[in-house]
Write a protein that holds these residues in place. Structure first.
Motif, mmCIF file in Angstrom:
data_model
loop_
_atom_site.group_PDB
_atom_site.id
_atom_site.type_symbol
_atom_site.label_atom_id
_atom_site.label_comp_id
_atom_site.label_asym_id
_atom_site.label_seq_id
_atom_site.Cartn_x
_atom_site.Cartn_y
_atom_site.Cartn_z
ATOM 1 N N UNK A 49 -0.810 -3.554 -26.281
ATOM 2 C CA UNK A 49 -0.032 -4.974 -26.187
ATOM 3 C C UNK A 49 -0.917 -5.992 -26.446
ATOM 4 N N UNK A 50 -0.723 -7.133 -26.740
ATOM 5 C CA UNK A 50 -1.433 -8.260 -27.116
ATOM 6 C C UNK A 50 -2.702 -8.749 -25.987
ATOM 7 N N UNK A 51 -2.179 -8.769 -24.656
ATOM 8 C CA UNK A 51 -3.381 -8.837 -23.623
ATOM 9 C C UNK A 51 -4.233 -7.572 -23.383
ATOM 10 N N UNK A 52 -3.660 -6.498 -23.621
ATOM 11 C CA UNK A 52 -4.529 -5.468 -23.493
ATOM 12 C C UNK A 52 -5.580 -5.378 -24.527
ATOM 13 N N UNK A 53 -5.158 -5.700 -25.727
ATOM 14 C CA UNK A 53 -5.990 -5.831 -26.961
ATOM 15 C C UNK A 53 -6.952 -6.492 -26.932
ATOM 16 N N UNK A 54 -6.768 -7.783 -26.388
ATOM 17 C CA UNK A 54 -7.542 -8.968 -26.201
ATOM 18 C C UNK A 54 -8.660 -8.328 -25.055
ATOM 19 N N UNK A 55 -8.244 -7.860 -24.011
ATOM 20 C CA UNK A 55 -9.380 -7.179 -22.885
ATOM 21 C C UNK A 55 -10.403 -6.062 -23.577
ATOM 22 N N UNK A 56 -9.643 -5.212 -24.498
ATOM 23 C CA UNK A 56 -10.182 -4.141 -25.129
ATOM 24 C C UNK A 56 -11.398 -4.685 -26.178
ATOM 25 N N UNK A 57 -11.010 -5.929 -26.752
ATOM 26 C CA UNK A 57 -11.943 -6.685 -27.789
ATOM 27 C C UNK A 57 -13.119 -6.997 -27.053
ATOM 28 N N UNK A 58 -12.849 -7.456 -25.801
ATOM 29 C CA UNK A 58 -14.111 -8.216 -25.048
ATOM 30 C C UNK A 58 -14.931 -6.952 -24.623
ATOM 31 N N UNK A 59 -14.215 -5.799 -24.070
ATOM 32 C CA UNK A 59 -15.131 -4.546 -23.631
ATOM 33 C C UNK A 59 -16.109 -4.008 -24.948
ATOM 34 N N UNK A 111 -4.918 5.638 -30.148
ATOM 35 C CA UNK A 111 -5.663 5.532 -29.048
ATOM 36 C C UNK A 111 -4.743 4.564 -28.200
ATOM 37 N N UNK A 112 -4.168 4.999 -27.066
ATOM 38 C CA UNK A 112 -3.309 3.976 -26.615
ATOM 39 C C UNK A 112 -3.251 3.637 -25.352
ATOM 40 N N UNK A 113 -4.282 2.627 -24.941
ATOM 41 C CA UNK A 113 -4.040 2.203 -23.357
ATOM 42 C C UNK A 113 -3.007 1.394 -22.901
ATOM 43 N N UNK A 114 -2.566 1.826 -21.643
ATOM 44 C CA UNK A 114 -1.303 1.328 -21.276
ATOM 45 C C UNK A 114 -1.440 0.009 -20.466
ATOM 46 N N UNK A 115 -2.641 -0.373 -20.202
ATOM 47 C CA UNK A 115 -2.600 -1.763 -19.628
ATOM 48 C C UNK A 115 -4.088 -2.235 -19.617
ATOM 49 N N UNK A 116 -4.512 -3.093 -19.184
ATOM 50 C CA UNK A 116 -6.007 -3.607 -19.261
ATOM 51 C C UNK A 116 -6.789 -3.432 -18.128
ATOM 52 N N UNK A 117 -6.198 -2.660 -17.129
ATOM 53 C CA UNK A 117 -7.296 -2.299 -16.002
ATOM 54 C C UNK A 117 -8.378 -1.373 -16.317
ATOM 55 N N UNK A 118 -9.528 -1.400 -16.060
ATOM 56 C CA UNK A 118 -10.879 -0.821 -16.395
ATOM 57 C C UNK A 118 -10.588 0.728 -16.307
ATOM 58 N N UNK A 119 -9.887 1.130 -15.156
ATOM 59 C CA UNK A 119 -9.618 2.435 -15.088
ATOM 60 C C UNK A 119 -8.751 3.279 -16.119
ATOM 61 N N UNK A 120 -8.120 2.332 -17.008
ATOM 62 C CA UNK A 120 -7.470 2.822 -18.306
ATOM 63 C C UNK A 120 -8.275 2.313 -19.427
ATOM 64 N N UNK A 124 0.407 -4.647 -11.440
ATOM 65 C CA UNK A 124 -0.253 -5.662 -11.209
ATOM 66 C C UNK A 124 -1.124 -6.241 -12.160
ATOM 67 N N UNK A 125 -0.899 -6.525 -13.247
ATOM 68 C CA UNK A 125 -1.583 -6.816 -14.398
ATOM 69 C C UNK A 125 -0.341 -7.091 -15.524
ATOM 70 N N UNK A 126 -0.441 -8.380 -16.093
ATOM 71 C CA UNK A 126 0.615 -8.615 -17.101
ATOM 72 C C UNK A 126 0.775 -7.518 -18.445
ATOM 73 N N UNK A 127 1.745 -7.815 -19.246
ATOM 74 C CA UNK A 127 1.434 -7.075 -20.576
ATOM 75 C C UNK A 127 1.421 -5.562 -20.462
ATOM 76 N N UNK A 128 1.804 -5.026 -19.313
ATOM 77 C CA UNK A 128 1.805 -3.376 -19.193
ATOM 78 C C UNK A 128 3.025 -2.757 -19.549
ATOM 79 N N UNK A 129 2.912 -1.477 -20.173
ATOM 80 C CA UNK A 129 3.690 -0.686 -20.663
ATOM 81 C C UNK A 129 3.465 0.836 -20.525
ATOM 82 N N UNK A 130 4.663 1.545 -20.741
ATOM 83 C CA UNK A 130 4.444 3.131 -20.705
ATOM 84 C C UNK A 130 4.815 3.411 -21.972
#
Length: 448
Positions: A104-114, A77-86, A152-158
């Motif tokens: 990516x590390x920043x996105x994983x940290x936000x997922x962890x908090x979710x 399961x691969x989220x591209x970045x940490x915005x809530x719509x993703x 418009x958020x750090x650590x984004x990927x395609x």
């Protein structure tokens, strides 16, 4: 190898993104997002306490029942970045799949908090960090690659799924920023390589948000210069100045903090999401905020800070607050309603370093927020912002770089797809042949 794409969410709206790609027996899910406007339209809805089926019925998260029609096993399961719509539906849906969440590390940290805030489901999926430029095997014959993009958020990927039939490039969300304020520029060199190596690009799934806008999307450095100009012009103002922006927009928050200090004001971050995103970015060393920068999320702490600002003088502070879309419970909205100790006087400045998300709920709430602030005498500085999404020329450049065999527009409704369809058709794609306009809950067979 059979290649099949399930368009699950985000193909009838901006929000609740979710797409699955099946390559042989291996399935990769890209994004599991929330449609925030479908939540905000109800009063006092707390999604963390709700069942996934209720949220699906509300249209707030993707209806993933189509996944049962894919003959394969979910491998990631691969989220591209940490915005809530993703990432906003991961805590509601990920537990259904025996697969790691790779980000990516920043996105994983936000997922962890979710996941930590989830009260209904126990999400036990492994969390795997992967940096832009790295790859991992998906089954025996496929490979997942992260390509660095700017948004418009750090650590984004395609993410790119390399298959024997060619690459599937999942292109949500990005702009072409060659001079970002934080992080590396978009890796166009790698996109061009992917377009020309091996079997090339089998399919490109593209975010169409700004396909109706001419030209190219400006860099974040342009927004930074605009913001600097506005804030320096207010240096001699001896009343209150309040700023608001996307809490997740760390580059913009960094600029606000820096320019506040330049004009002799102490910046302070107020609001739950402001504390969450900036605190996480600082903890992971993406930013280096001043040591004395206050971040307060809890309402009592926020109100204590507002009292302190009123006691010590509004002219000495720059509160950077949540509420740029007029969200009912956000700080700026409460300030507009007179529900905080911070008093807005005639001539006080409110800087909106954000655009309204073009969606009726947001537009209505933002209109109401501005009217309330104006009734108290606030002067509004609006639209100090650049988009996180590609304009028309950026879309043209991506098609030219990747030269995909098939194109699937995403991240919009039918009206929003139309300009992208026109662009793609002018580049030789044909609707129904290799240009696939689709809806939520559909399957597209690319290779049989």
């Amino acid at each position: 190898m059979e290649i099949e794409i399930a368009t699950i969410g985000g193909y009838e709206e901006v929000g609740r993104q979710m797409t699955a790609v099946r390559a042989g027996d291996d399935v990769v899910v890209f994004d599991m997002g929330l449609n925030l406007s479908k939540v905000l339209i109800h009063d006092n809805v707390e999604t963390e306490r709700m069942h996934s089926l209720d949220l699906i019925d509300m249209g707030a998260i993707p209806d993933d029942r189509i996944m049962s029609d894919l003959e394969g096993d979910v491998k990631a399961i691969v989220p591209t970045h940490g915005h809530l719509d993703h990432i906003g539906a991961i805590s509601k849906l990920a537990h259904r799949y025996d697969a790691p969440i790779v980000a990516t590390p920043f996105t994983i940290e936000l997922v962890k908090q979710q996941i930590k805030s989830e009260e209904k489901f126990g999400v036990q999926n492994d969390l795997k960090k992967m940096e832009a430029g790295e790859t991992m095997s998906i089954g025996e014959r496929n490979e997942l690659e992260f390509v660095n993009v700017t948004h418009s958020i750090i650590d984004a990927i395609n993410p790119v799924l390399h298959t024997p039939e060619g690459a599937v490039v999942y292109g949500l969300d990005k702009r072409m920023d060659h001079t970002p304020v934080i992080g590396d520029p978009i890796d166009m060199k790698r996109f061009r390589e992917i377009g020309r190596e091996g079997e090339g690009v089998l399919c490109y799934i593209e975010d169409c948000t700004n396909a109706n806008k001419k030209g190219r999307t400006p860099s974040e450095s342009v927004a930074r210069r605009h913001l600097k100009d506005v804030m320096y012009s207010l240096e001699d103002y001896d009343g209150g100045i309040v700023a608001t922006t996307f809490s997740s927009h760390i580059a913009r928050v960094t600029s606000l903090v820096e320019f506040a200090e330049d004009i002799g004001r102490q910046p302070v971050l107020l609001g739950r999401s402001m504390e969450k995103y900036s605190g996480t970015a600082e903890r992971l060393d993406f930013v280096d905020f001043p040591e004395d920068l206050g971040m307060y999320g809890h309402r009592k702490s926020v109100d204590r800070t507002f009292k302190r600002i009123m006691n010590e003088g509004k002219e000495n502070f720059l509160p950077i607050v949540t509420g740029h879309q007029g969200e009912p419970r956000a700080m700026l909205t409460r300030m507009g309603r007179g529900e905080t100790p911070y008093e807005i006087d005639d001539g006080d400045k409110v800087i909106f370093s954000a655009r309204v998300i073009p969606e009726p709920t947001n537009e209505g709430q933002r209109y109401q927020s501005e009217k309330l602030l104006g009734m108290q005498g606030a002067r509004i500085y609006d639209d100090i912002h650049v988009s996180g999404h590609l304009n028309k020329e950026g879309h043209y450049e991506m098609l030219d770089a990747l030269q995909p065999q098939h194109v699937i527009p995403a991240h919009q409704d039918m009206a929003g797809f139309s300009d992208y369809v026109n662009l793609a058709e002018s580049e030789g794609y044909k609707l129904g042949r290799d240009l696939h306009v689709t809806r939520n809950g559909n399957l597209i067979q690319l290779v049989e």
